[in-house]
Enzyme design. Structure first.
Site, short mmCIF file in Angstrom:
data_model
loop_
_atom_site.label_atom_id
_atom_site.label_comp_id
_atom_site.label_asym_id
_atom_site.label_seq_id
_atom_site.Cartn_x
_atom_site.Cartn_y
_atom_site.Cartn_z
N LYS A 55 0.88 -1.18 0.00
CA LYS A 55 0.00 0.00 0.00
C LYS A 55 0.91 1.22 0.00
O LYS A 55 1.52 1.57 1.01
CB LYS A 55 -0.91 0.00 1.22
CG LYS A 55 -1.89 1.16 1.20
CD LYS A 55 -2.86 1.10 2.35
CE LYS A 55 -3.97 2.11 2.22
NZ LYS A 55 -3.51 3.47 2.02
N GLU A 91 -0.62 4.26 -8.01
CA GLU A 91 -0.28 5.27 -7.00
C GLU A 91 1.04 5.94 -7.42
O GLU A 91 2.02 5.26 -7.71
CB GLU A 91 -0.14 4.57 -5.64
CG GLU A 91 -0.08 5.48 -4.47
CD GLU A 91 -1.47 5.84 -3.89
OE1 GLU A 91 -2.50 5.51 -4.49
OE2 GLU A 91 -1.47 6.50 -2.83
N LYS A 100 -7.72 -2.68 3.49
CA LYS A 100 -6.40 -2.14 3.82
C LYS A 100 -5.96 -2.64 5.18
O LYS A 100 -6.78 -2.82 6.08
CB LYS A 100 -6.39 -0.61 3.73
CG LYS A 100 -7.43 0.07 4.55
CD LYS A 100 -7.54 1.54 4.15
CE LYS A 100 -8.74 2.16 4.80
NZ LYS A 100 -9.13 3.42 4.26
#
Ligand code: AMP
Length: 585
Positions: free
Chosen positions: A251, A301, A425
């Site tokens: 992440k 991202e 998450k």
């Protein structure tokens, strides 16, 4: 349609707190409207005049608005300023000014919805020399023909503070009531989620009914609303929720970007659907070089990278690019980013949003070549909580926030615009500032790039371990140096340069240059994390990990009062790590 009809609906909506009632009021308006007006009505009830992802943004400066008000009503600027100083709200000032305005205005024209919409659109598009005057005149022109209640809403809309805030969900409910059934709502929602244009969905529904809406497709150039994740806090919970096996990905802590690639160019959209293309020309260029197909929508991202340490920088570094139209190229050089792709929603004419994740991921890996600036997210399919935890630690050590666990089941579609348990998450819970600075010894250095070409780009820093009388690495330090530091620190360091690593330095990293531990610098970091790379107190918490300092910055103080062996000890870092854990629990 008269603008006044919409204003009546605003007033009715503002006087009710019930969402159901709001939806009914709106539905009645939709039913009684011509299909060609539905789009504008939908945008305007949401305080907008175009879909979110269009470049036109309302938000005229208050001062300019007040000048237009004076022009339209003939009231003196000084009087309006007085009211403004007292009220501080353009809508309120407008009401007061209109209350004093003589009722009959000669030569007034109908204030239609279309007229208000066109004027506001022109205001948003006015640019360059004379644009302020033009905006003022355009606004004064519609205000001139407005009734007091209409003027109030024009004021709010023009200054970007509509406030009546009808949520997209209420508009969807109203559209279903007006033109379809409750059971059709998921289809309307999906059409909105894949086009991000509720006005277009409303118009299609009015013109072609629910079948028209069902036929709406993903289009390159129309951002898809982002899929969102739920949160859980242990590998066991994650695996249990995801049928015992899932795809785990790093992440990253950056900016989510949805890239639309076609022959005619590349568009980049943020999670909030803002067009970011101008701010990230380097990302568009890198994608163009990496992409191997005809057209696609991919998501990933964007993470800022320290060109000298090769490590991630805090997310805020990307924001240095905002509003820097003129010296953007400098910002790009100073704050480069790397794009870590994690999904593919469309490829070469095919909508993939309803395909399971493994298929989307496979397409993603085929449609881009890995380059220094475009990479795929680190990912592993795992079914063992231990292994998940190890991967999690590795993600933290690599400067990430934690992991994303993603379903790989047959129904693991891309759920646009929705938060759910297909993506979960798993983040580090604590996020505390390191309370103290630490004093670290420079034991090595890496050659610089970019502006630091020809000198050192980052220093390899260590703590001291008195038990083993060794210097253990804890971070690469590349931030916080002034121009003077960059000139003087290498000079000092070079006096202690060695041909190879100093025997008492314990390092898994291979520096370009080694020094005798001598120079002690004061450093502040964001937090202490476990790291497989650094050797500071390796084994204290986990056999395969030492400690690292995340986002280290030189404070500007060289501890000339300290010798290398007076530096912060490795045991102190362990203590700080434990305290940090306690604070977060
Ligand atoms: P949060 O903002 O904490 O709700 O976490 C969700 C965000 O994590 C997404 O919107 C992405 O911007 C970001 N993210 C980072 N890495 C990934 C990844 N591998 N997959 C999906 N989202 C990611």
């Amino acid at each position: 349609m008269q603008y006044g009809d919409l204003v009546k609906v605003y007033e009715a909506i503002e006087s009710t707190a019930s969402r159901l009632e709001m939806a009914d009021i709106l539905a009645n308006l939709f039913r009684s409207s011509d299909c060609k007006n539905i789009r504008t009505i939908v945008y305007m009830t949401q305080g907008n005049i175009v879909p979110d992802f269009y470049p036109e943004k309302l938000g005229m400066a208050d001062k300019l608005y007040l000048r237009a008000l004076s022009m339209a009503t003939g009231q003196k600027g000084s009087r309006i300023k007085e009211l403004w100083d007292k009220e501080g709200d353009t809508g309120k000032v407008t009401e007061l000014v209109f209350a004093n305005k003589s009722q009959t205005t000669l030569f007034s024209q109908d204030l239609t919805l279309e007229r208000v919409h066109t004027a506001l659109l022109k205001i948003c598009r006015a640019d360059g020399d004379g644009s302020q005057d033009l905006k003022m005149k355009l606004l004064a022109d519609i205000l001139h023909d407005a009734k007091p209640n209409e003027a109030k809403y024009i004021a709010r809309l023009a200054t970007g503070r509509m406030r009546i805030g009808i949520a997209a969900q209420t508009v969807i409910d109203a559209l279903a009531i007006a033109f379809a059934t409750k059971a059709d709502k998921p289809d309307i929602e999906r059409a909105f989620n894949i086009t991000s244009d509720l006005g277009l969905v409303g118009e299609t529904l009015c013109q072609n009914g629910i079948d028209g809406v069902r036929g709406m497709k993903v289009h390159v150039g129309n951002p898809i609303r982002a899929m969102l994740a739920e949160r859980l806090s242990s590998p066991e919970e994650l695996l249990e929720r995801l049928d015992g096996k899932a795809m785990f990905e790093y992440k990253y802590d950056g900016l989510r970007i949805q890239a639309h690639i076609s022959d005619s160019g590349i568009k980049l959209y943020s999670r909030r659907l803002e067009d970011m293309t101008e701010q990230f020309p380097d990302v568009a260029k890198a994608l163009r070089e990496a992409f191997t197909g005809v057209d696609a929508i991919v998501e990933g991202e964007c993470v800022p990278i320290d060109i000298n340490t090769g490590e991630f920088l805090p997310f805020q570094e990307v924001s240095h690019r905002r509003g820097r139209k003129h010296d953007l190229s400098e910002a790009i050089e100073d704050y480069p980013v790397r794009f870590h792709l994690f999904d593919c929603l469309y490829f070469d004419g095919e909508d993939l949003t309803l395909k399971p994740l493994p298929q989307r991921r496979e397409t993603l890996s085929k449609c881009v070549k890995i380059t220094p600036s475009v990479k795929l997210s680190e990912a592993k399919v795992l079914d063992d909580p231990e292994k998940v935890q190890t991967f999690f630690m590795q993600a933290l050590a690599d400067g990430c926030e934690g992991l994303m666990a993603k379903s790989i089941a047959n129904d693991s579609i891309y759920r646009a615009g929705a938060r759910g348990y297909l993506w979960i998450k798993y983040k580090k819970e604590y996020r505390s500032e390191m309370n103290d600075t630490v004093d670290l010894v420079a034991v090595g250095a890496f050659y610089g790039r970019g502006k630091r070409g020809g000198t050192y780009g980052a220093l390899l820093m260590a703590t001291y371990n008195p038990d083993s009388d060794s210097f253990e690495t804890v971070c690469k330090l590349g931030s916080g140096f002034s121009d003077v530091d960059l000139a003087t620190i290498p000079e000092k360091l070079n006096k202690t340069k060695l041909d190879s690593k100093f025997t008492r330095v314990n390092s898994k990293l291979e520096a370009d240059v080694w020094f005798e531990p001598y120079l002690v610098l004061e450093v502040r970091g964001a937090e202490i994390t476990l790291s497989p790379i650094h050797t500071c107190e390796r084994g204290a918490i986990r056999d395969d990990a030492g400690f690292a300092i995340r986002f280290p910055r030189y404070t500007g103080t060289t501890r000339i009062d300290k010798k290398a062996r007076d530096a912060t000890t490795s045991a102190e870092i362990t203590d700080m790590y434990r305290k940090q854990l306690k604070q977060s629990n």
